[in-house]
Scaffold this active site. Structure first.
Site, mmCIF file in Angstrom:
data_model
loop_
_atom_site.group_PDB
_atom_site.id
_atom_site.type_symbol
_atom_site.label_atom_id
_atom_site.label_comp_id
_atom_site.label_asym_id
_atom_site.label_seq_id
_atom_site.Cartn_x
_atom_site.Cartn_y
_atom_site.Cartn_z
ATOM 1 N N CYS A 116 0.820 -1.225 0.000
ATOM 2 C CA CYS A 116 0.000 0.000 0.000
ATOM 3 C C CYS A 116 0.851 1.273 0.000
ATOM 4 C CB CYS A 116 -0.952 0.016 1.181
ATOM 5 S SG CYS A 116 -1.948 -1.463 1.275
ATOM 6 N N HIS A 257 -3.313 6.997 2.692
ATOM 7 C CA HIS A 257 -3.718 5.693 2.180
ATOM 8 C C HIS A 257 -5.129 5.407 2.693
ATOM 9 C CE1 HIS A 257 -4.032 1.612 1.146
ATOM 10 N NE2 HIS A 257 -3.787 1.126 2.349
ATOM 11 N N ASN A 287 -10.103 -0.382 0.197
ATOM 12 C CA ASN A 287 -8.642 -0.295 0.195
ATOM 13 C C ASN A 287 -8.122 -0.869 -1.128
ATOM 14 O OD1 ASN A 287 -5.910 -0.675 0.556
ATOM 15 N ND2 ASN A 287 -6.091 -1.540 2.607
HETATM 16 O O1 UT7 Z 1 -3.496 -1.359 3.752
HETATM 17 C C1 UT7 Z 1 -3.188 -2.052 4.906
HETATM 18 C C2 UT7 Z 1 -4.311 -3.011 5.088
HETATM 19 N N1 UT7 Z 1 -4.757 -3.272 6.387
HETATM 20 C C3 UT7 Z 1 -5.485 -2.461 7.169
HETATM 21 O O2 UT7 Z 1 -5.617 -1.310 6.984
HETATM 22 C C4 UT7 Z 1 -6.161 -3.121 8.296
HETATM 23 C C5 UT7 Z 1 -6.100 -2.369 9.565
HETATM 24 N N2 UT7 Z 1 -7.078 -2.928 10.468
HETATM 25 C C6 UT7 Z 1 -8.368 -2.614 10.389
HETATM 26 O O3 UT7 Z 1 -8.785 -1.829 9.564
HETATM 27 C C7 UT7 Z 1 -9.311 -3.222 11.425
HETATM 28 O O4 UT7 Z 1 -8.537 -3.909 12.395
HETATM 29 C C8 UT7 Z 1 -10.344 -4.166 10.801
HETATM 30 C C9 UT7 Z 1 -11.351 -3.361 10.016
HETATM 31 C C10 UT7 Z 1 -9.668 -5.180 9.899
HETATM 32 C C11 UT7 Z 1 -11.085 -4.897 11.899
HETATM 33 O O5 UT7 Z 1 -11.683 -3.965 12.801
HETATM 34 P P1 UT7 Z 1 -11.536 -4.183 14.375
HETATM 35 O O6 UT7 Z 1 -12.300 -3.104 15.016
HETATM 36 O O7 UT7 Z 1 -10.065 -4.276 14.683
HETATM 37 O O8 UT7 Z 1 -12.297 -5.531 14.585
HETATM 38 P P2 UT7 Z 1 -11.771 -6.902 15.179
HETATM 39 O O9 UT7 Z 1 -10.811 -7.552 14.231
HETATM 40 O O10 UT7 Z 1 -11.326 -6.695 16.580
HETATM 41 O O11 UT7 Z 1 -13.108 -7.728 15.196
HETATM 42 C C12 UT7 Z 1 -14.189 -7.400 16.085
HETATM 43 C C13 UT7 Z 1 -15.275 -8.419 15.925
HETATM 44 C C14 UT7 Z 1 -14.776 -9.865 16.003
HETATM 45 O O12 UT7 Z 1 -15.756 -10.623 16.678
HETATM 46 P P3 UT7 Z 1 -15.596 -10.985 18.235
HETATM 47 O O13 UT7 Z 1 -14.303 -11.729 18.335
HETATM 48 O O14 UT7 Z 1 -15.575 -9.671 18.944
HETATM 49 O O15 UT7 Z 1 -16.813 -11.812 18.476
HETATM 50 C C15 UT7 Z 1 -14.690 -10.308 14.578
HETATM 51 O O16 UT7 Z 1 -14.842 -11.694 14.406
HETATM 52 O O17 UT7 Z 1 -15.863 -8.302 14.628
HETATM 53 C C16 UT7 Z 1 -15.858 -9.569 13.968
HETATM 54 N N3 UT7 Z 1 -15.703 -9.340 12.538
HETATM 55 C C17 UT7 Z 1 -16.751 -9.078 11.730
HETATM 56 N N4 UT7 Z 1 -18.059 -8.991 11.981
HETATM 57 C C18 UT7 Z 1 -18.884 -8.698 10.931
HETATM 58 C C19 UT7 Z 1 -14.555 -9.290 11.807
HETATM 59 N N5 UT7 Z 1 -14.858 -9.029 10.531
HETATM 60 C C20 UT7 Z 1 -16.195 -8.877 10.445
HETATM 61 C C21 UT7 Z 1 -17.097 -8.585 9.411
HETATM 62 N N6 UT7 Z 1 -18.420 -8.499 9.687
HETATM 63 N N7 UT7 Z 1 -16.684 -8.362 8.144
#
Ligand code: UT7
Length: 330
Positions: A116, A257, A287
């Site tokens: 990225c 980004h 993204n």
């Molecule tokens: O260009 C570089 C690329 N990478 C990035 O920019 C990624 C950077 N990270 C992020 O943007 C965020 O960490 C994410 C958007 C990927 C995730 O957001 P988060 O607030 O960190 O969520 P999390 O991973 O802590 O997940 C929270 C909950 C989980 O459930 P539990 O364990 O709390 O029951 C996940 O299983 O949300 C669940 N979850 C979803 N629920 C519905 C994860 N993905 C999804 C989804 N829909 N798509």
């Protein structure tokens, strides 16, 4: 250090026609529009059409950038393509784009993989090659077909990414203090496993088992990446401002980004620069990795958000984990 400056002569972008909304995704994986919007800011993304490849999208963005610059492919002697999704692992997408566009066979053509942050790495590379005096006009493209490397069954990644392309034409500047003022690049190589495509490379060539296990798709530890991203982008922005003795409030527009609105909001808070100074279009594209900044840059220019004399800050992070920032005075 060279005193010659490099300038952006034109910008262009391309996004495939097919729109995939959060609602559409909610029909195929266990997710919701509400979750995706509140956690990322994304509402929809573009997906390349059948037979539409990275090189095709790159060509479309390049044509727009050349038209904007008032130049033709025959003027280009350097072609740098930032991508992690070339049409094939070998040869470079740059060579395919060269051929499709009609860039002369005397032009240097290569791909650059900094994920990225790739577009900022490519800007820096092209600028250094131009100021060496051995090249005169560079086409710098950021393009991705991430839909081909996303696991459409993995809700933690498939909701985030999209396809697209952006391009700029660069040349040598006549006025010192205008153009690409500087860049700051770096990487945290200890964190390669936080965001990677683990199989299909030379360390682990694709096998029937690795294909069945989805090893050739993007794997990401989102929470960890988020934390590094905020820190790396904040530091990359501060470093380059300090290097050029500028305060954050002297930046007319930040083009970050486009990964997650929450990351951009955190940077806005840390730099004490209001969100109005940040260009955001991730709600429409998700993204798009190396394409994200040039796609946003082109939209920002064409919508009148960048005026002559303005200083724009580009800042990115990505797999590697790489990071980079750049300052441009228009
Ligand atoms: O260009 C570089 C690329 N990478 C990035 O920019 C990624 C950077 N990270 C992020 O943007 C965020 O960490 C994410 C958007 C990927 C995730 O957001 P988060 O607030 O960190 O969520 P999390 O991973 O802590 O997940 C929270 C909950 C989980 O459930 P539990 O364990 O709390 O029951 C996940 O299983 O949300 C669940 N979850 C979803 N629920 C519905 C994860 N993905 C999804 C989804 N829909 N798509």
């Amino acid at each position: 250090m060279s005193t010659r400056s490099t300038v952006i002569l034109g910008t262009g972008a391309y996004a495939p026609r097919r729109v995939l909304t959060n609602e559409d995704l909610a029909h195929t994986v266990d997710t919701s529009d509400e979750w995706i919007r509140t956690r990322t800011g994304i509402r929809e993304r573009r997906i390349a059409g059948e037979g539409e490849n990275t090189s095709d999208m790159g060509v479309a963005a390049a044509k727009a950038a050349l038209a904007d610059a008032g130049l033709v492919p025959a003027d280009i002697d350097l072609l740098v393509v930032a991508t992690v999704t070339p049409d094939m692992p070998m040869p470079a997408a740059a060579c395919m784009i060269q051929h499709k566009l009609g860039v002369p066979t005397t032009a240097a053509c290569f791909d650059l993989n900094a994920a990225c942050s790739g577009f900022i790495y490519a800007l820096d590379t092209a600028s250094a090659m131009l100021t060496s005096g051995r090249y005169t006009k560079a086409l710098v493209i950021g393009v991705e077909k991430l839909s081909a490397v996303v696991d459409w069954k993995d809700r933690t990644t498939c909701v985030l990414f999209g396809d697209g392309a952006g391009a700029v034409v660069m040349g040598l500047g006549a006025e010192p203090g205008r153009g690409l003022l500087g860049t700051k690049l770096g990487a945290f190589g200890e964190s390669v496993d936080l965001l990677c495509i683990p199989r299909g490379g030379s360390a682990a060539p694709a096998t029937v088992e690795s294909l069945a296990n989805g090893g050739h798709f993007i794997k990401m530890k989102g929470k960890e990446v988020f934390k590094v991203a905020v820190r790396a982008m904040d530091e990359a922005a501060r470093d380059i401002l300090e290097q050029h003795q500028l305060r954050a409030d002297q930046i007319a527009l930040v083009i970050p980004h486009q990964a997650n609105l929450r990351i951009i909001e955190a940077i806005s808070e840390y730099l004490e620069l209001p969100m109005e100074r940040f260009f955001v279009n991730l709600e429409r594209y998700g993204n798009t990795s190396a394409a994200s900044i040039p796609l946003a840059l082109d939209e920002a220019r064409r919508s009148g958000r960048i005026k002559p004399g303005d200083v724009t800050l580009l800042v990115a992070f990505g797999a590697g984990l790489t990071y980079g920032s750049a300052l441009i005075r228009w």
